[in-house]
Design a protein around this motif. Sequence first.
Motif, PDB file in Angstrom:
ATOM      1  N   GLN A  67      51.091  71.707  27.989  1.00 39.47           N
ATOM      2  CA  GLN A  67      51.966  72.344  29.225  1.00 39.47           C
ATOM      3  C   GLN A  67      51.624  73.609  29.675  1.00 39.47           C
ATOM      4  OE1 GLN A  67      56.161  71.437  28.003  1.00 39.47           O
ATOM      5  NE2 GLN A  67      55.738  69.250  28.952  1.00 39.47           N
ATOM      6  N   CYS A  68      52.188  74.275  30.421  1.00 39.47           N
ATOM      7  CA  CYS A  68      51.861  75.908  30.630  1.00 39.47           C
ATOM      8  C   CYS A  68      52.298  76.584  29.546  1.00 39.47           C
ATOM      9  CB  CYS A  68      52.525  76.143  32.013  1.00 39.47           C
ATOM     10  SG  CYS A  68      54.123  75.811  32.323  1.00 39.47           S
ATOM     11  N   ASN A  69      53.494  76.112  28.929  1.00 41.56           N
ATOM     12  CA  ASN A  69      53.898  77.051  27.833  1.00 41.56           C
ATOM     13  C   ASN A  69      52.977  76.900  26.578  1.00 41.56           C
ATOM     14  OD1 ASN A  69      55.369  74.432  28.481  1.00 41.56           O
ATOM     15  ND2 ASN A  69      55.525  74.301  26.194  1.00 41.56           N
ATOM     16  N   ASP A  70      52.135  75.860  26.499  1.00 45.79           N
ATOM     17  CA  ASP A  70      50.972  75.820  25.594  1.00 45.79           C
ATOM     18  C   ASP A  70      49.763  76.853  25.742  1.00 45.79           C
ATOM     19  OD1 ASP A  70      52.249  73.733  23.912  1.00 45.79           O
ATOM     20  OD2 ASP A  70      51.877  72.333  25.528  1.00 45.79           O
ATOM     21  N   LEU A 117      52.812  64.955  30.985  1.00 46.59           N
ATOM     22  CA  LEU A 117      51.754  64.072  30.313  1.00 46.59           C
ATOM     23  C   LEU A 117      51.672  64.498  28.753  1.00 46.59           C
ATOM     24  CD1 LEU A 117      49.073  62.614  30.317  1.00 46.59           C
ATOM     25  CD2 LEU A 117      48.078  64.500  31.664  1.00 46.59           C
ATOM     26  N   PRO A 118      51.374  65.803  28.561  1.00 47.31           N
ATOM     27  CA  PRO A 118      51.057  66.154  27.284  1.00 47.31           C
ATOM     28  C   PRO A 118      52.186  65.415  26.168  1.00 47.31           C
ATOM     29  CG  PRO A 118      51.027  68.025  28.344  1.00 47.31           C
ATOM     30  CD  PRO A 118      51.421  66.902  29.358  1.00 47.31           C
ATOM     31  N   ALA A 119      53.294  65.075  26.819  1.00 48.27           N
ATOM     32  CA  ALA A 119      54.131  64.212  25.795  1.00 48.27           C
ATOM     33  C   ALA A 119      53.613  63.142  24.892  1.00 48.27           C
ATOM     34  CB  ALA A 119      55.550  63.842  26.638  1.00 48.27           C
ATOM     35  N   GLY A 145      46.504  66.007  23.825  1.00 45.21           N
ATOM     36  CA  GLY A 145      46.894  66.075  22.382  1.00 45.21           C
ATOM     37  C   GLY A 145      46.119  67.235  21.706  1.00 45.21           C
ATOM     38  N   PHE A 146      45.386  68.123  22.306  1.00 43.83           N
ATOM     39  CA  PHE A 146      44.525  69.178  21.663  1.00 43.83           C
ATOM     40  C   PHE A 146      45.346  70.337  21.525  1.00 43.83           C
ATOM     41  CE2 PHE A 146      41.235  65.880  22.380  1.00 43.83           C
ATOM     42  CZ  PHE A 146      40.704  66.177  21.210  1.00 43.83           C
ATOM     43  N   GLY A 147      46.564  70.449  20.911  1.00 42.90           N
ATOM     44  CA  GLY A 147      47.404  71.637  20.608  1.00 42.90           C
ATOM     45  C   GLY A 147      46.681  72.140  19.636  1.00 42.90           C
ATOM     46  N   HIS A 148      47.033  73.404  19.168  1.00 37.08           N
ATOM     47  CA  HIS A 148      46.275  74.506  18.218  1.00 37.08           C
ATOM     48  C   HIS A 148      46.216  73.781  16.889  1.00 37.08           C
ATOM     49  CE1 HIS A 148      50.287  75.299  16.243  1.00 37.08           C
ATOM     50  NE2 HIS A 148      50.975  75.372  17.282  1.00 37.08           N
ATOM     51  N   HIS A 149      46.859  72.902  16.499  1.00 32.22           N
ATOM     52  CA  HIS A 149      46.853  72.142  15.211  1.00 32.22           C
ATOM     53  C   HIS A 149      45.726  71.413  15.161  1.00 32.22           C
ATOM     54  CE1 HIS A 149      48.203  70.734  11.248  1.00 32.22           C
ATOM     55  NE2 HIS A 149      47.922  69.442  11.752  1.00 32.22           N
TER      56      HIS A 149
END
Length: 550
Positions: free
Chosen positions: A455-458, A269-271, A372-376
Amino acid sequence: MENSMFCYQCEQTAGGKGCTKSGVCGKTPEIANLQDLLIYQLKGISSYAKPLIERGKSVDKEIVKFVENALFTTLTNVNFDAEVHVRLLKKSQKVKESLRAQAPEGQYPDAAAYNLSDTREMMLKDSVKAGIMYDQNLDADIRSLRSTILYGLKGISAYGHQARFLGYSNEQVDNIYFLGLEATTNDNLTLEDMIRMTMRVGDMAVQVMKTLDEANTSIYKDPSPHKVNVNIKKGPFIIVSGHDLKDLEMLLKQTEGKGINIYTHGEMLPANGYPELKKYKHLVGNFGSAWQNQQKEFDGIPGCILMTTNCMMRPRETYKDRIFSTGVVGWDGVKHIPVLKDGTKDFSEIIDKALELGGFKKDEDEKQILVGFGHHAALSHAEDIVGAVKKGEIRHFFLIGGCDGARPGRSYYTDFAKMVPKDCIILTLACGKYRFNKLDFGTVSGLPRLLDVGQCNDAYSAVRIATGLADAFETDVNSLPLTIVLSWYEQKAVADLLALLSLGIKGIYLGPSLPAFISPNVLQYLVDTFDIRPISTPEDDLSTSLKQAK
Ligand code: SF4
Ligand code: SF3
C-alpha cells in the motif's frame, strides 16, 4: 459566500488551481467550509497543546485520537457527511476548552480564542475566516508551506489512525499533530522555521509508516509472495476497499462458513500477501481496479462493498443501497458501520445484504497476479539481486508508485512501465500500480520483473528495501541504480513525498502535475535541494534515468 469554497489539497483540483464552486471530488461548499472551520479549531487546540508538550506533559490520548480522526476526516475522498462534521466541530470546542483551562497565560492566535457558534448556519458564516486564502496579505511562500505541512499531517493522520486501531502508536507522531498545526497558525515563524517543520513532518511520516508496518507485520505476519485471482467467482460476495487490514480481518472472521466470497479492492489488494489474512479460504481475490473506476465497476453489482478508508466517490443509485462505510469514511445517506465499545464491529447487516443479493452467477476463468514483496520478502533475495547486478543481468530499479486518479495524463505511468527495459526491475506500491499491474512483465535473472511492495504506507517498506540494497552494495540510497517515479493525488502522497525528502532521497520524478499549493519559490527550493523533477515524457525521463546511472 455560502456557495463558495476554496480547496486545493489534491491533484484533481479544478483548473489545477483550486475548487471554488464545488469539489471535483464531490465535496459541496458546505462540507468544504465545515472542514475549514474544523481545521481552524484543530489549530486553536494545538496552540494550547504546544506549551504543554514543551513542558514535557503528554496530551491526553483521547484528544490525540480526536485530532487524528478529525484530520483524517478532511482528507480527500473520505467523508462527505455534513452531520459528521458538525458533530466533530462540537466536540472540538469541548476539547479546546479543556486544553485552554490547562494552558499557561500567553499570546494565542485567533484560532485559539475563537469559540464555536451554536448553529450550523453560524458555523458556516464563521468558516469564512478559517479559509486558506482569507488572509490576502499572507506571504505566498508561507501559505504554501503552511498548506504543505497541513496536508502532510493529514496523510500522517490516516496512517496513525490505522496503526492506533491495531493498538500501535508513537508518542513523537502524536505530538507532531499539535506542533505542526500550531506552526501553520503562528505568525512569528520564518520561512526557514517553516521549512524545518516541513522536514520534521516528513520525518514523522517515516515514523508513522514504521509504526504501521510494525503493527501490520506483527499481527498479520510479514507479507510473502502470493498469487491473487483478479477475476470473479460464483456466489454471494463482499468487496472490501481502502487500507484498513483490521476491518478486513474482522469481516473475514464474521463471514467464515457463511458461503460469502470476500474480494479486496483498490488499496486492499496487498492484504492478499499477509499470511494471517491469506489463510482465510473465502478471501478469493481482488475485484476491479483503482478508486477512480469505482462508479463504473460497482454499478449494479449483485453484492456489497465496504469502504474502510479513502477513496470514496459519490455512489450511484444503482449501488447506494449496497455500499457501506466504516471508520472515518462517510457519505450522506450511506449506511455506516460503527466501532463498538469493545473495539469490534458488527458486520451482520452487510453480510445479510450480501446473501440477499445472491452474488455472481458464474465463475470467470482465473487470472492471477503476484503480490507480497514487502521488505522482508524482497530483502530475502538481496544476495541474488546484488549478484545479478554485479554480473550485469539487472541494470536498474524503478520504483513506480503512488496514487492513481482520473486524469488522462496518468497514462504516463503505464507507458513508462511498459518502456522499462527487460533487464530492469520495477517495484510498485499504492493504487497507482493498477496502471500496469495486470500486464505480464516476465522475469529477469530468476526474479519477477514487477514486485508489488504494498500500500502507499509501504513506502516505508520500499525505503527499507532501498537501504538494505544500499548496505549490500556498500553505498547510499542516492548512489543506487534506482529511480523513483511518484504519482500523487491526495494527502497521503504528500506525507510519502515528505518522508522520502526527509530521508535525503534525491532526484524523485513527480507527477502527473505539480501540487497547486506549491509556490514557485518553494518549488525552486525543492528542485535546488532535492533535485525534484516534474515528469516530462516517459521516453525522456527513462533515458535520463538510465544515462545518469551509468
Ligand atoms: Fe477539489 Fe481535491 Fe479539494 Fe475535492 S479535495 S475539493 S477535488 S481540491
Ligand atoms: Fe490511492 Fe486513494 Fe492515494 Fe493509498 S486509494 S493511494 S489515491
